[in-house]
Write a protein that holds these residues in place. Structure first.
Motif, PDB file in Angstrom:
ATOM      1  N   ARG B  76      27.233  47.018  97.538  1.00  0.00           N
ATOM      2  CA  ARG B  76      27.140  45.889  97.142  1.00  0.00           C
ATOM      3  C   ARG B  76      28.525  45.334  96.561  1.00  0.00           C
ATOM      4  N   CYS B  80      30.698  42.523  98.109  1.00  0.00           N
ATOM      5  CA  CYS B  80      31.324  41.351  97.134  1.00  0.00           C
ATOM      6  C   CYS B  80      33.003  41.086  97.318  1.00  0.00           C
ATOM      7  N   SER B  84      34.836  38.044  98.389  1.00  0.00           N
ATOM      8  CA  SER B  84      36.013  37.146  97.641  1.00  0.00           C
ATOM      9  C   SER B  84      37.581  37.368  98.231  1.00  0.00           C
ATOM     10  N   LYS B 290      28.607  39.903  91.963  1.00  0.00           N
ATOM     11  CA  LYS B 290      29.374  39.107  92.671  1.00  0.00           C
ATOM     12  C   LYS B 290      30.464  38.614  91.755  1.00  0.00           C
TER      13      LYS B 290
END
Lengths: 325, 325
Positions: B76, B80, B84, B290
């Motif tokens: 995860r 993320c 970004s 995130k």
DNA sequence: AAATGTATGTCAATCGTTTAACATGTTTGA
DNA sequence: TCAAACATGTTAAACGATTGACATACATTT
């Protein structure tokens, strides 16, 4: 940061000579070699890979374009690819395109710009786009991509067959296939074919259910599975397109008070982490991801050495029996 | 592949001029611009990022050194970070060091060689190695790394506290903490502190169990959890160091015939995929991954623009109540 | 003594861009 | 009308390596 020139100045040699000790080429006396190494140490010299790549006209970077990173299957795949890459002195440039053709295209261009040594893509715009004149080998993973130099995939049809056999031999008479997208040529479609064929051999014709949405992980399939089981209460076996779906099938059964594997048997696909985190653990079709990843890297290597490579490498899958059958 | 020179020759201009339209610098007539663009199109020109990087003395690549790729939390996180990075026009160079200091060091050197724009590391050799004079910003994720320019982490202590509060308020009187490694300064250790402190406030002193092995995913914790529960049969609450561990705790309970959440309540940590794949779903402490990932990329950006940045960015966590409490 | 091979090292072109420094017109405005 | 500003383009030096072509010196062979 120190450059070759700095090192050369330090030991009083030309950069050419220093470069030769760096690359172990030509004749260099033991003494010179030692001096140069010492200077490198002293100046904390680190070869500039960017300059090197420009000069050599090639990088040791492999591009990866995946539809997801977080999905357990891709997490595992990327992990295996990184390892195989590392073992062959490649680095990984990672892109996630979320199955969006436009993004895939952009990332392919990015790989071109960065002059990667090869590109491994699990594309969802198989039919939309043709990639050609890339300048490096293109490996298509689990997809048939016309413009690729080679495809690496597992025998999805065999997997579907194994699942059917397992369910039926364990007593299921009303099995169903549950999966996400199912475009022709995609793995899910081939798994279905294998499943249906074997079912037919046993004189059984299963239900097939395709989920509405197909956003990998954004969606929870559980509600849809519950509806399905309510509408088909006689279902006694589920072949799920992935272990994630299988896990959600267990949840659905749990909600409905259906005993697994007693009243409902479940077979997943992939054999990734979720398969061993549920209760009971999931009987599933194992893909040899590690070997497949290794094959991808080797194919790039070979292709770049001028060797010719098989246009398709198909890997056997196997049944891993656990608690859901 | 076509170069700037080829394009220049095609339109009958100098490479300098062509470079200017490529980079939108200086004055260029609309006509020239159009001609150049046409030529680029025609020749399928793709700027050579390697040459560009060499000339500009910087790349748009961010290095990532992680202890795992497959573990759901890191899957995860990497996902993320990629997003970004993409949003800020960076690419990701991915390395997996498996928590081995030696590998970490090697990969840091690789990042130096490749002149990355920044490095995000989740290091396990925090105390072993000091990285300095890197030439680019170093962001330490979920660890305190002395030589880093900035640390990004979640409030692990707060998380431990929230877990304790939840378990106790739901009626647990004999809670226990289960986790892997626990070196000082590592997240697991801080979670424990938070957990113990709040327990103490309630006048409760919980058990603490550290798993023998700690190889991320290689090991199944389930057997050890079973032993623990057998040795501590009064345990009525478990705070697990991660959702993966929590999932295995559910399995252990299932094997022992212990009802969750009836007789045993469980709180996980991370809020990643496994938390919603089990039955029941796991009550857990959510990390805002995130936002944390975004912070990492922004920190690199700012640092590279000469801005000064906070040496620590700590993010709040929150309790997500699901079926295990 | 000439030819050959070994050992050591230098030079300069090249890889594909970027970019500062120039050169040369053409407008404008005061 | 003259200078400033604008517009368009060229040149050549970096960036940090790699590498083929040379140069030189010594030790063996023949």
């Amino acid at each position: 940061m120190a450059t070759l020139k700095d090192v050369a100045r330090e030991v009083g040699l030309s950069v050419g000579t220093v470069s030769r000790v760096l690359n172990n080429r030509g004749y260099i006396s033991a003494e010179t070699r030692a001096n140069v190494r010492a200077a490198m140490q002293k100046l904390d010299y680190q070869p500039n890979e960017v300059a090197r790549s420009l000069s050599r006209q090639r990088t040791s970077t492999i591009g990866l374009i995946m539809p997801s990173i977080e999905h357990p299957y891709f997490a595992r795949l990327i992990s295996c690819l990184e390892r195989s890459a590392y073992e062959r002195a490649y680095k990984i440039l990672l892109f996630c395109a979320y199955g969006i053709p436009d993004q895939e295209k952009k990332f392919v261009e990015a790989c071109r710009s960065n002059r990667v040594a090869g590109l491994i893509i699990c594309s969802d715009s198989v039919r939309t786009e043709t990639f050609s004149n890339l300048g490096f080998p293109l490996i298509s993973y689990e997809r048939y991509l016309d413009s690729s130099d080679a495809c690496v995939l597992c025998d999805n049809e065999e997997g579907g067959g194994l699942a059917a056999k397992e369910l039926i031999e364990r007593g299921c008479r009303r099995p169903a296939y549950l999966c996400g997208r199912s475009r022709v040529g995609m793995p899910a479609d081939m798994r279905k074919d294998g499943f249906l064929n074997v079912c037919r051999q046993y004189g059984i014709s299963p239900e097939t259910y395709l989920f509405e949405a197909d956003r990998m992980l954004d969606v929870q399939y559980c509600p849809e599975i519950i509806s399905f089981l309510k509408e088909h209460p006689c279902t006694d076996g589920l072949f799920c397109g992935s272990d994630v779906i299988a896990a959600e099938a267990i949840q659905a059964a749990s909600v409905l008070g259906i005993d697994v594997p007693g009243r409902l048997k479940i077979v997943g696909f992939d054999d990734v982490l979720p398969a061993v985190l549920t209760s009971p653990k999931i009987t599933t079709i194992r893909q040899p991801v590690k070997e497949m990843a290794k094959a991808c890297i080797e194919l790039i290597d070979k292709k770049n050495s001028g060797e010719s490579v098989p246009s398709r490498s198909v890997f056997h899958v196997s049944l891993v029996r656990r608690g859901t059958t």
